[in-house]
Write a protein that holds these residues in place. Structure first.
Motif, short mmCIF file in Angstrom:
data_model
loop_
_atom_site.label_atom_id
_atom_site.label_comp_id
_atom_site.label_asym_id
_atom_site.label_seq_id
_atom_site.Cartn_x
_atom_site.Cartn_y
_atom_site.Cartn_z
N MET A 1 0.89 -1.28 0.03
CA MET A 1 0.08 0.05 -0.02
C MET A 1 0.84 1.06 -0.02
SD MET A 1 -3.00 -0.68 2.31
CE MET A 1 -2.28 -0.73 3.96
N PRO A 2 0.51 2.15 -0.77
CA PRO A 2 1.24 3.54 -0.74
C PRO A 2 1.23 4.15 0.51
CG PRO A 2 -0.71 3.90 -2.24
CD PRO A 2 -0.67 2.29 -1.60
N ASN A 3 2.13 4.42 1.29
CA ASN A 3 2.34 5.10 2.38
C ASN A 3 3.47 5.98 2.65
OD1 ASN A 3 0.13 3.75 4.35
ND2 ASN A 3 1.41 2.06 3.68
N PHE A 4 3.56 7.13 3.21
CA PHE A 4 4.52 8.04 3.54
C PHE A 4 4.86 8.35 4.94
CE2 PHE A 4 1.18 10.95 3.01
CZ PHE A 4 1.91 12.38 3.63
N LYS A 5 5.86 8.83 5.53
CA LYS A 5 5.88 9.15 6.74
C LYS A 5 5.88 10.81 6.65
CE LYS A 5 8.93 5.84 8.82
NZ LYS A 5 7.83 5.21 9.78
N SER A 6 4.84 11.33 7.44
CA SER A 6 4.84 12.66 7.73
C SER A 6 5.91 13.35 8.40
CB SER A 6 3.52 13.21 8.40
OG SER A 6 2.92 14.34 8.03
N HIS A 7 5.71 14.56 8.77
CA HIS A 7 6.89 15.60 9.29
C HIS A 7 7.18 14.96 10.62
CE1 HIS A 7 3.07 16.85 10.83
NE2 HIS A 7 3.54 17.26 11.86
N ASP A 8 6.22 14.31 11.45
CA ASP A 8 6.50 13.89 12.80
C ASP A 8 6.85 12.28 12.78
OD1 ASP A 8 4.06 13.33 12.27
OD2 ASP A 8 3.24 14.29 14.05
N GLY A 9 6.80 11.72 11.49
CA GLY A 9 7.00 10.25 11.52
C GLY A 9 5.96 9.43 11.54
N VAL A 10 4.56 10.04 11.35
CA VAL A 10 3.28 9.37 11.44
C VAL A 10 3.11 8.67 9.97
CG1 VAL A 10 0.74 9.43 11.63
CG2 VAL A 10 2.10 10.46 13.44
N GLU A 11 2.65 7.60 9.75
CA GLU A 11 2.61 6.98 8.50
C GLU A 11 1.10 7.18 7.99
OE1 GLU A 11 3.75 3.15 7.31
OE2 GLU A 11 5.65 3.53 8.18
N LEU A 12 0.91 8.05 6.65
CA LEU A 12 -0.37 8.12 6.20
C LEU A 12 -0.56 7.49 4.71
CD1 LEU A 12 -0.61 12.10 6.78
CD2 LEU A 12 -1.46 10.03 8.29
N TYR A 13 -1.75 6.85 4.62
CA TYR A 13 -1.96 6.12 3.44
C TYR A 13 -2.76 7.05 2.18
CZ TYR A 13 -4.56 2.91 0.12
OH TYR A 13 -4.77 2.31 -0.96
N TYR A 14 -2.32 6.84 0.99
CA TYR A 14 -2.79 7.73 -0.13
C TYR A 14 -2.78 6.90 -1.27
CZ TYR A 14 2.02 7.72 -2.13
OH TYR A 14 2.95 7.45 -2.64
N GLU A 15 -3.67 7.30 -2.04
CA GLU A 15 -3.89 6.79 -3.56
C GLU A 15 -4.10 7.98 -4.39
OE1 GLU A 15 -7.36 4.46 -3.78
OE2 GLU A 15 -6.59 2.80 -2.38
N GLU A 16 -3.43 7.70 -5.62
CA GLU A 16 -3.23 8.88 -6.80
C GLU A 16 -3.87 8.17 -8.27
OE1 GLU A 16 0.17 10.36 -8.23
OE2 GLU A 16 1.35 9.00 -6.78
N SER A 17 -4.43 8.98 -9.03
CA SER A 17 -4.83 8.31 -10.36
C SER A 17 -4.93 9.58 -11.30
CB SER A 17 -6.14 7.73 -10.03
OG SER A 17 -6.65 7.17 -11.48
N GLY A 18 -4.54 9.44 -12.43
CA GLY A 18 -4.40 10.36 -13.73
C GLY A 18 -3.17 10.86 -13.76
N SER A 19 -3.06 11.66 -14.60
CA SER A 19 -2.12 12.71 -14.94
C SER A 19 -2.52 14.20 -15.43
CB SER A 19 -1.00 12.23 -15.96
OG SER A 19 -1.84 12.05 -17.29
N GLY A 20 -1.62 15.06 -15.11
CA GLY A 20 -1.93 16.49 -15.50
C GLY A 20 -1.69 17.33 -14.12
N SER A 21 -2.41 18.56 -14.15
CA SER A 21 -2.47 19.34 -12.93
C SER A 21 -2.85 18.61 -11.80
CB SER A 21 -3.10 20.54 -13.09
OG SER A 21 -2.73 21.44 -14.21
N PRO A 22 -2.03 18.70 -10.52
CA PRO A 22 -2.59 17.90 -9.26
C PRO A 22 -3.70 18.46 -8.58
CG PRO A 22 -0.08 18.43 -9.44
CD PRO A 22 -0.83 19.47 -10.32
N ILE A 23 -4.63 17.64 -8.13
CA ILE A 23 -5.72 18.09 -7.21
C ILE A 23 -5.48 17.07 -6.00
CG2 ILE A 23 -7.93 18.13 -6.85
CD1 ILE A 23 -8.51 17.96 -9.93
N VAL A 24 -5.23 17.75 -4.77
CA VAL A 24 -5.28 16.97 -3.37
C VAL A 24 -6.62 17.38 -2.89
CG1 VAL A 24 -4.19 16.74 -1.31
CG2 VAL A 24 -2.87 17.61 -3.31
N PHE A 25 -7.07 16.11 -2.52
CA PHE A 25 -8.57 15.97 -1.60
C PHE A 25 -8.44 15.73 -0.45
CE2 PHE A 25 -9.38 14.72 -6.26
CZ PHE A 25 -10.66 15.75 -6.53
N VAL A 26 -8.97 16.57 0.49
CA VAL A 26 -8.83 16.35 2.12
C VAL A 26 -10.02 16.18 2.48
CG1 VAL A 26 -7.89 17.50 3.99
CG2 VAL A 26 -7.24 17.97 1.94
#
Length: 284
Positions: A1-26
């Protein structure tokens, strides 16, 4: 699963799809990365779309330390996600809790935002309702902390501002409840107590909002009564904002009325990308 460590080491899960200008949904308090599926499917045909689960929301990490939750931390998580994906600038689309976070990103990091959409924003901000909002936050946190998640999710899903969703789209509402039951009671309680309850209200953000230079679209359902005043406040306060009111729509608006929301977002992205957002206001 795609995860990354945030600024304080907490791991967050994300998904992405498509190409072009980025949109981040919160996502909102009752949502997670799946909340944005109607938008991910629609916009990934022409944009690079990213959705993620906030800390405290599976499959992201669920810290048990209250100090790991807060509005500044949520803002930093969005920037950390963008940095991880090497995204210098993006359209930010936030819903409710996520809309507050998107606004904070716009105020503190305007150079990272092509545009901002704040949907269903304003719960808990009206000064006249401050005391009752604080008590409600405490009651909701206690419910998620003390009751089984199935029970808490069933109660929370049936708050009045979500009942138009149930009436119009029982199938979609059932899916929403299923996902809500898969959340963490601990993560939900800590988020409510340390982010929702303690974050600045829109009225307390007035100075920053008045100086906001990023194109802003505010979307609210007219049945989402706890958010109508806040949405009107944003329209009155942010110089280059636009307000879209969806009739007979409640709080879970991105799932309840995806066609209307997607059409409004598409116009925002086009105008912001072409640099015509301010011109449209002037010509009107």
């Amino acid at each position: 699963m795609p995860n990354f460590k945030s600024h304080d080491g907490v791991e967050l899960y994300y998904e992405e799809s498509g190409s072009g200008s980025p949109i981040v949904f919160v996502h909102e308090f009752a949502g997670d990365y799946r909340t944005w599926e109607p938008q991910m499917r629609y916009f990934s045909r022409g944009f690079r779309c990213i959705t993620f689960s906030a800390r405290g929301y599976p499959p992201s990490e669920i810290p048990d330390d209250p100090e790991k939750y807060g509005q500044d931390i949520a803002r930093a998580d969005v920037i950390a996600l963008m940095d991880h994906l090497d995204i210098q600038i993006a359209h930010l689309v936030g819903h409710s809790m996520g809309a507050y976070t998107a606004l904070h990103v716009g105020i503190h990091h305007p150079q990272r935002c092509l545009s901002i959409a704040a949907t269903g924003c304003g719960w808990g901000s009206n000064p006249a309702e401050h005391d009752s909002s604080v008590k409600l936050c405490e009651d909701i946190a206690r419910m998620f902390n003390e009751e089984p998640i199935d029970v808490a999710a069933e109660k929370y899903a049936h708050f009045a501002m979500r009942l138009t969703f149930k009436a119009k789209d029982p199938r979609g509402f059932a899916e929403f409840k299923t996902w809500l039951r898969e959340h963490s009671g601990t993560g939900s309680a800590l988020t409510m107590l340390n982010l929702q309850l303690k974050r600045p209200t829109l009225w307390e953000m007035e100075a920053g909002l008045r100086s906001l230079t990023v194109p802003l679209l505010v979307i609210v359902g007219d049945e989402d009564l706890p958010c109508v005043d806040g949405s009107l406040f944003l329209k009155r306060t942010v110089p280059d904002s636009a307000l879209f009111v969806v009739p007979r729509a409640g709080h879970t608006i991105t799932s309840e009325e995806p066609a209307a929301v997607n059409a409004a977002l598409a116009e925002l992205f086009q105008a912001a990308g072409a640099g015509t957002w301010k011109l449209r206001r002037a010509s009107a």
